[in-house]
Design an enzyme around this catalytic site. Structure first.
Site, short mmCIF file in Angstrom:
data_model
loop_
_atom_site.label_atom_id
_atom_site.label_comp_id
_atom_site.label_asym_id
_atom_site.label_seq_id
_atom_site.Cartn_x
_atom_site.Cartn_y
_atom_site.Cartn_z
N ASP A 107 0.83 -1.20 0.00
CA ASP A 107 0.00 0.00 0.00
C ASP A 107 0.87 1.26 0.00
O ASP A 107 1.92 1.31 0.64
CB ASP A 107 -0.89 -0.03 1.24
N GLU B 197 1.18 -0.36 -5.03
CA GLU B 197 0.08 0.59 -5.14
C GLU B 197 0.70 1.93 -5.51
O GLU B 197 1.24 2.65 -4.68
CB GLU B 197 -0.67 0.66 -3.81
N ASP C 254 -11.10 1.61 -1.88
CA ASP C 254 -11.21 3.03 -1.57
C ASP C 254 -12.13 3.78 -2.53
O ASP C 254 -12.46 4.94 -2.28
CB ASP C 254 -9.84 3.71 -1.59
#
Length: 527
Positions: A325, A372, A426
């Protein structure tokens, strides 16, 4: 790194159907694996498995441990099968549905120890996650106590092997959790100073006094790991690979910061000097103030990134692929003075990405990770990803902006070594995203696809574009293959406790849905 065209679905473990408040590693997880096989999918992507914290809105990206497992995911049915709980005890537990549990007062904000930690209160509404937290943990602890008293020599030997194998993080986490329970104080910064400063004599004394509590914590981690390993073995037998997720930051109120304060930018009183976040962007006009402490990258570099290599090795042992992430944070990160109430005030600070990636490459020759790499500054990390052959991410929803001709998110600009998503956890669901998009977005979609896109056909078309991309791996949230609207969104960044609650309903993944997805998978050469 990605060798062939394949596809999969994004569904967190807690989003599985369950009578116990949140999804777990029990029967519904195996049913979902069966659905993946029937629909021709070969990947199951999840969110972080680490423990959640009421004080952080139960976000899987803000955990009290970077290594431990979320015990709320332990299946009660499996504990009954192992005679660690009785069927009668489970029946009594099930008599009151979790969503009927009354939460008398909101959970305490465990990181809110001073204005330098959190400038304002988190938005926390009593929800099904909190109800499950209250109702399920006592039964889990009861099962752990039964194991400690009744385990056979072979079972106890297996447990001891687990404890020895995981001792680098398990001992600190178990003592941390036991101290939280014993003191009634969830925030370690408020403990007696000898514990805050980890004086060896004080730690040894508490370890002896809290032996039983500590063993219960360790047994629950043992239960979690054993059930996780059983599920992954079942998936691998069906040629389904698990994709995990590692948040770049850790929570201030965590065993990690308590045990390793020199690895973070803290003052002499162990308070954060700076906190992490993101500047204003697509998601928020005020930016995102995550509140995590900032790494002291110079100290990490001095130790050869030992803590990070340990963390990566541990997480990679759980999955076939691991999504890192906010990969941008290894190159440059948004540093917010801890006293600032929003993320508007801050500055970009460089991190040692070259030495970090060199160390990572030496430890893991074939890096089984997905970066990411979303956001306005993503271009800064692309040379490193290309050099090491690490796939980044492309999100179809981002590909219809005014820069569509040159956007790296637009399908015609995709390349092979990427993972393409219709949307992420998200994002809004695709139907919700279409409803909130302006007329210019709709017009560009009409012109790009060659026909009028409406609420009735937009989800099918975005899923089709996702699967048609040349990117070798395509992932779609389950909400999209079910054509669900904005009320089924998993997370809205910045909303704290109002996120992370979405649940798949029993019977939603029908044979008809599997057949439709299988047809699309075969037609686009994936699977």
């Amino acid at each position: 790194m990605l060798q062939q065209r394949s596809s999969g679905l994004l569904l967190h473990i807690t989003s599985l159907p369950s009578a116990h408040g949140i999804g777990d590693l029990g029967p519904e997880a195996y049913r979902f694996a069966d659905f993946l096989e029937a629909s021709g999918q070969t990947y199951w992507q999840i969110l972080p498995l680490t423990p959640v914290d009421p004080g952080a809105g139960f976000s899987p990206y803000s955990s009290p441990s970077a290594f431990a497992g979320n015990i709320l995911m332990i299946s009660l049915e499996k504990l009954v099968d192992e005679k660690l709980l009785s069927q009668k005890e489970l029946d009594i537990f099930n008599e009151q549905p979790v969503h009927d549990v009354t939460v008398s007062e909101p959970p305490s904000v465990s990181g809110d120890t001073a204005p330098t930690i959190l400038a304002g209160p988190l938005v926390l509404a009593p929800n099904i996650m909190h109800a499950a937290w209250i109702k399920k943990r006592p039964l889990l602890q009861q099962a752990a106590e039964v194991f400690l008293s009744d385990a056979t020599p072979a079972q106890h030997s297996d447990y001891e092997r687990f404890c020895n194998w995981q001792s680098d993080w398990l001992n600190d986490y178990a003592l941390f959790t036991a101290l939280q329970e014993e003191t009634g104080e969830p925030s370690w910064i408020r403990w007696p100073s000898e514990l805050v400063r980890r004086e060896p004599a004080a730690l040894a004394r508490q370890t002896k006094l809290l032996h039983k509590r500590i063993e219960v914590v360790k047994v629950l981690q043992y239960f979690f790991m054993r059930q996780w390993n059983e599920l992954t073995a079942y998936c691998y037998d069906k040629k389904i690979h698990l994709i995990g997720d590692i948040p770049i930051y850790v929570q201030f109120n965590s065993a990690d910061v308590w045990a390793n304060p020199t690895l973070f930018k803290l003052d002499e009183n162990f308070q954060p000097l700076f906190v992490a976040g993101a500047p204003p962007d697509y998601f928020s006009e005020y930016g995102q103030r995550w509140g995590n402490p900032i790494y002291d990258w110079a100290e990490h570099e001095r130790t050869g990134f030992q803590w990070w290599m340990h963390r990566l090795r541990h997480q990679m042992s759980l999955y076939s692929l691991t999504r890192l992430d906010h990969f941008l944070g290894f190159a440059v990160y948004w540093e917010i003075p801890a006293h600032e109430p929003t993320a508007k005030v801050g500055e970009w600070v460089k991190a040692p990405i070259e030495t970090f990636m060199h160390a990572m490459h030496r430890q893991f020759v074939n890096l089984p990770i997905i970066a990411e790499d979303l956001g306005a500054k993503a271009a800064e990390i692309q040379p490193y990803l290309r050099h090491y052959g690490i796939p980044g991410m492309r999100v179809i929803q981002f590909g219809f902006g005014h820069d569509m001709a040159t956007s790296t998110y637009a399908v015609h600009n995709h390349t092979e070594n990427f993972v393409v998503y219709s949307g992420t956890h998200d994002n809004n669901t695709t139907l919700g995203w279409f409803r909130e998009s302006d007329e210019m977005h709709h017009r560009r979609m009409h012109e790009y696809l060659g026909f009028k896109v409406t609420e009735k056909n937009v989800v099918d078309q975005i899923c089709r574009l996702t699967m048609q991309s040349v990117a070798r791996l395509a992932i779609m949230p389950v909400q999209d293959i079910l054509n669900l609207d904005e009320t089924n969104r998993m997370n809205t960044p910045g909303l704290g406790g109002r996120s992370w609650q979405w649940r798949l309903q029993p019977g939603q993944l029908t044979n008809a849905v599997a057949k439709k997805l299988l047809k699309l998978t075969r037609m686009t050469g994936r699977g």
